[in-house]
Structure formats: structure tokens, C-alpha cells
Design a protein around this motif. Structure first.
Motif, PDB file in Angstrom:
ATOM      1  N   GLN A  55       0.857  -1.189   0.000  1.00 47.44           N
ATOM      2  CA  GLN A  55       0.000   0.000   0.000  1.00 47.44           C
ATOM      3  C   GLN A  55       0.888   1.232   0.000  1.00 47.44           C
ATOM      4  O   GLN A  55       1.858   1.308   0.758  1.00 47.44           O
ATOM      5  CB  GLN A  55      -0.928   0.020   1.218  1.00 47.44           C
ATOM      6  CG  GLN A  55      -1.862   1.223   1.191  1.00 47.44           C
ATOM      7  CD  GLN A  55      -2.870   1.216   2.328  1.00 47.44           C
ATOM      8  OE1 GLN A  55      -2.622   0.658   3.382  1.00 47.44           O
ATOM      9  NE2 GLN A  55      -4.007   1.852   2.097  1.00 47.44           N
ATOM     10  N   CYS A  56       0.538   2.186  -0.825  1.00 48.72           N
ATOM     11  CA  CYS A  56       1.296   3.430  -0.913  1.00 48.72           C
ATOM     12  C   CYS A  56       0.975   4.295   0.303  1.00 48.72           C
ATOM     13  O   CYS A  56      -0.196   4.592   0.567  1.00 48.72           O
ATOM     14  CB  CYS A  56       0.929   4.151  -2.195  1.00 48.72           C
ATOM     15  SG  CYS A  56       1.729   5.747  -2.373  1.00 48.72           S
ATOM     16  N   SER A  57       2.010   4.728   1.014  1.00 46.11           N
ATOM     17  CA  SER A  57       1.756   5.596   2.163  1.00 46.11           C
ATOM     18  C   SER A  57       1.577   7.046   1.710  1.00 46.11           C
ATOM     19  O   SER A  57       1.178   7.892   2.504  1.00 46.11           O
ATOM     20  CB  SER A  57       2.882   5.471   3.193  1.00 46.11           C
ATOM     21  OG  SER A  57       4.117   5.767   2.609  1.00 46.11           O
ATOM     22  N   GLY A  58       1.847   7.318   0.429  1.00 47.92           N
ATOM     23  CA  GLY A  58       1.619   8.659  -0.093  1.00 47.92           C
ATOM     24  C   GLY A  58       0.161   8.901  -0.452  1.00 47.92           C
ATOM     25  O   GLY A  58      -0.450   9.865  -0.009  1.00 47.92           O
ATOM     26  N   CYS A  59      -0.426   8.012  -1.229  1.00 46.48           N
ATOM     27  CA  CYS A  59      -1.805   8.228  -1.702  1.00 46.48           C
ATOM     28  C   CYS A  59      -2.787   7.162  -1.212  1.00 46.48           C
ATOM     29  O   CYS A  59      -3.985   7.299  -1.414  1.00 46.48           O
ATOM     30  CB  CYS A  59      -1.829   8.292  -3.225  1.00 46.48           C
ATOM     31  SG  CYS A  59      -1.578   6.691  -4.033  1.00 46.48           S
ATOM     32  N   GLY A  60      -2.280   6.107  -0.606  1.00 44.61           N
ATOM     33  CA  GLY A  60      -3.175   5.089  -0.048  1.00 44.61           C
ATOM     34  C   GLY A  60      -3.540   3.963  -0.996  1.00 44.61           C
ATOM     35  O   GLY A  60      -4.192   3.000  -0.594  1.00 44.61           O
ATOM     36  N   PHE A  69       7.505   1.191  -7.289  1.00 45.36           N
ATOM     37  CA  PHE A  69       6.863   2.502  -7.253  1.00 45.36           C
ATOM     38  C   PHE A  69       5.348   2.339  -7.331  1.00 45.36           C
ATOM     39  O   PHE A  69       4.838   1.446  -7.996  1.00 45.36           O
ATOM     40  CB  PHE A  69       7.337   3.365  -8.430  1.00 45.36           C
ATOM     41  CG  PHE A  69       8.802   3.661  -8.391  1.00 45.36           C
ATOM     42  CD1 PHE A  69       9.295   4.669  -7.581  1.00 45.36           C
ATOM     43  CD2 PHE A  69       9.693   2.924  -9.153  1.00 45.36           C
ATOM     44  CE1 PHE A  69      10.653   4.941  -7.529  1.00 45.36           C
ATOM     45  CE2 PHE A  69      11.052   3.187  -9.118  1.00 45.36           C
ATOM     46  CZ  PHE A  69      11.530   4.204  -8.291  1.00 45.36           C
ATOM     47  N   CYS A  70       4.632   3.250  -6.673  1.00 44.44           N
ATOM     48  CA  CYS A  70       3.168   3.252  -6.715  1.00 44.44           C
ATOM     49  C   CYS A  70       2.702   3.552  -8.140  1.00 44.44           C
ATOM     50  O   CYS A  70       3.188   4.490  -8.781  1.00 44.44           O
ATOM     51  CB  CYS A  70       2.632   4.305  -5.752  1.00 44.44           C
ATOM     52  SG  CYS A  70       0.846   4.515  -5.845  1.00 44.44           S
ATOM     53  N   THR A  71       1.721   2.800  -8.624  1.00 44.17           N
ATOM     54  CA  THR A  71       1.226   2.998  -9.990  1.00 44.17           C
ATOM     55  C   THR A  71       0.330   4.232 -10.090  1.00 44.17           C
ATOM     56  O   THR A  71       0.042   4.685 -11.192  1.00 44.17           O
ATOM     57  CB  THR A  71       0.442   1.774 -10.469  1.00 44.17           C
ATOM     58  OG1 THR A  71      -0.627   1.521  -9.553  1.00 44.17           O
ATOM     59  CG2 THR A  71       1.347   0.564 -10.580  1.00 44.17           C
ATOM     60  N   ALA A  72      -0.097   4.797  -8.956  1.00 41.27           N
ATOM     61  CA  ALA A  72      -0.964   5.980  -8.997  1.00 41.27           C
ATOM     62  C   ALA A  72      -0.178   7.278  -8.877  1.00 41.27           C
ATOM     63  O   ALA A  72      -0.471   8.243  -9.572  1.00 41.27           O
ATOM     64  CB  ALA A  72      -2.012   5.893  -7.890  1.00 41.27           C
ATOM     65  N   CYS A  73       0.834   7.315  -7.983  1.00 40.41           N
ATOM     66  CA  CYS A  73       1.516   8.596  -7.735  1.00 40.41           C
ATOM     67  C   CYS A  73       3.039   8.508  -7.862  1.00 40.41           C
ATOM     68  O   CYS A  73       3.732   9.485  -7.610  1.00 40.41           O
ATOM     69  CB  CYS A  73       1.125   9.126  -6.354  1.00 40.41           C
ATOM     70  SG  CYS A  73       1.870   8.221  -4.969  1.00 40.41           S
ATOM     71  N   ASN A  74       3.553   7.355  -8.230  1.00 35.04           N
ATOM     72  CA  ASN A  74       5.001   7.140  -8.430  1.00 35.04           C
ATOM     73  C   ASN A  74       5.827   7.211  -7.153  1.00 35.04           C
ATOM     74  O   ASN A  74       7.055   7.216  -7.224  1.00 35.04           O
ATOM     75  CB  ASN A  74       5.580   8.102  -9.478  1.00 35.04           C
ATOM     76  CG  ASN A  74       5.023   7.844 -10.849  1.00 35.04           C
ATOM     77  OD1 ASN A  74       4.718   6.699 -11.188  1.00 35.04           O
ATOM     78  ND2 ASN A  74       4.851   8.885 -11.630  1.00 35.04           N
TER      79      ASN A  74
HETATM   80 ZN   LIG Z   1       0.667   6.352  -4.346  1.00 39.23          ZN
END
Ligand SMILES: [Zn+2]
Length: 160
Positions: A55-60, A69-74
Motif C-alpha cells: 500500500q502506498c503511504s503517499g496516496c493510499g 513505485f506506486c502505480t498511482a503517484c510514483n
Molecule cells: Zn501512491
């Protein structure tokens, strides 16, 4: 005509992208049975009967398959979190002819893509209710399937 498979022993020997140990069924590679640095917590969870996803701690956003890397916000701030283990059948196929002799005792069996409650898609074995068939949209619950001396794999049981 005999089907070919590019996941042969020869191509496995050329594999350098992970440090895991190939899980073999005859001459075919079925995946990595031992953890690489990126999948260590996933496989530890499987041993414990738990399913961990990133789970991305930047965007959830939840990310699966595992990525750097997160596929939503990198963002590269991905944490491992335990999945609820619930979802629905997105699509599936029932196998009536074993792809390799090691699978003959298991046919017929179903595999497919599950949409988990976290919004990710995961490919897995799907176990129907006794006497019923797998169907798209059916609710599923995480379980585990013993795969022999190499351990176990996540599977999903239809629950109604
Ligand atoms: Zn993210």
C-alpha cells in the motif's frame, strides 16, 4: 500438436531478475517458492496464513503485483499491509486437462482473477462450494492450498 512453454528449465537458468528459487512442476516453472528481497514479507505471510500486499503511504492506493513505485503517484513509499482476504471472482477458467502430469490428480480445477476488497486484482486458484461451479461475481474468502514440500499458496474459497 504439442503445446510449447517458454518457462522451461533452460529459460529459468537464464533468469536474473530475482533471487528466489523456482517452484517447478516437472520441467515447468510455476513461480518462485523462496522469497526475493521484494517478496520476503509476502512469502512469510503465506507461511503464517496471511496475505500481504503493498500500500502506498503517499496516496493510499494498494498495489499488486508488487512494485517498487506506486502505480498511482510514483511514490516509492510502499508499505506491506495485510489484505482482508475478501473479494469477488472477476474472471476464471476451469482446467479439465492437466498441463503437466503433476496436476492430473487435481483436475478439474479452477483458476482466475479475483478482485480483492482493497481494489487489486490477484490471480489464484478458486475453490467452488461443494457441488457447485465457480461463477463470476461470487464472493470469495482467502484460504491456503498446500502445494507439497515447497509449502503453500494462497487460494480463494467461494462463500455464497
Ligand atoms: Zn501512491
Amino acid at each position: 500438436m504439442e503445446a510449447t512453454n517458454n518457462n522451461s528449465v533452460e529459460s529459468v537458468q537464464d533468469m536474473t531478475w530475482a533471487e528466489g528459487v523456482p517452484l517447478m512442476a516437472g520441467q515447468y516453472m510455476m513461480g518462485l517458492a523462496e522469497p526475493s528481497p521484494e517478496t520476503k514479507d509476502y512469502w512469510q505471510g503465506v507461511k503464517e496464513g496471511r496475505l500481504f500486499i503493498k500500500q502506498c503511504s503517499g496516496c493510499g492506493k494498494h498495489n499488486h503485483p508488487r512494485r517498487i513505485f506506486c502505480t498511482a503517484c510514483n511514490s516509492d513509499a510502499l508499505e506491506s499491509v495485510e489484505a482482508k482476504g475478501t473479494g469477488t471472482v472477476y474472471t476464471f477458467s476451469t482446467v479439465y486437462r492437466a498441463p503437466v502430469p503433476a496436476f492430473e490428480k487435481e483436475i478439474p480445477y479452477s483458476v482466475g482473477v479475483l478482485e480483492l476488497s482493497e481494489g487489486i486484482y490477484l490471480f489464484s486458484r478458486i475453490i467452488p462450494e461443494k457441488g457447485k461451479e465457480v461463477r463470476i461475481g461470487a464472493p470469495v474468502q482467502l484460504t491456503f492450498q498446500e502445494t507439497g514440500p515447497n509449502g503453500r499458496l494462497p487460494a480463494f474459497q467461494i462463500v455464497g
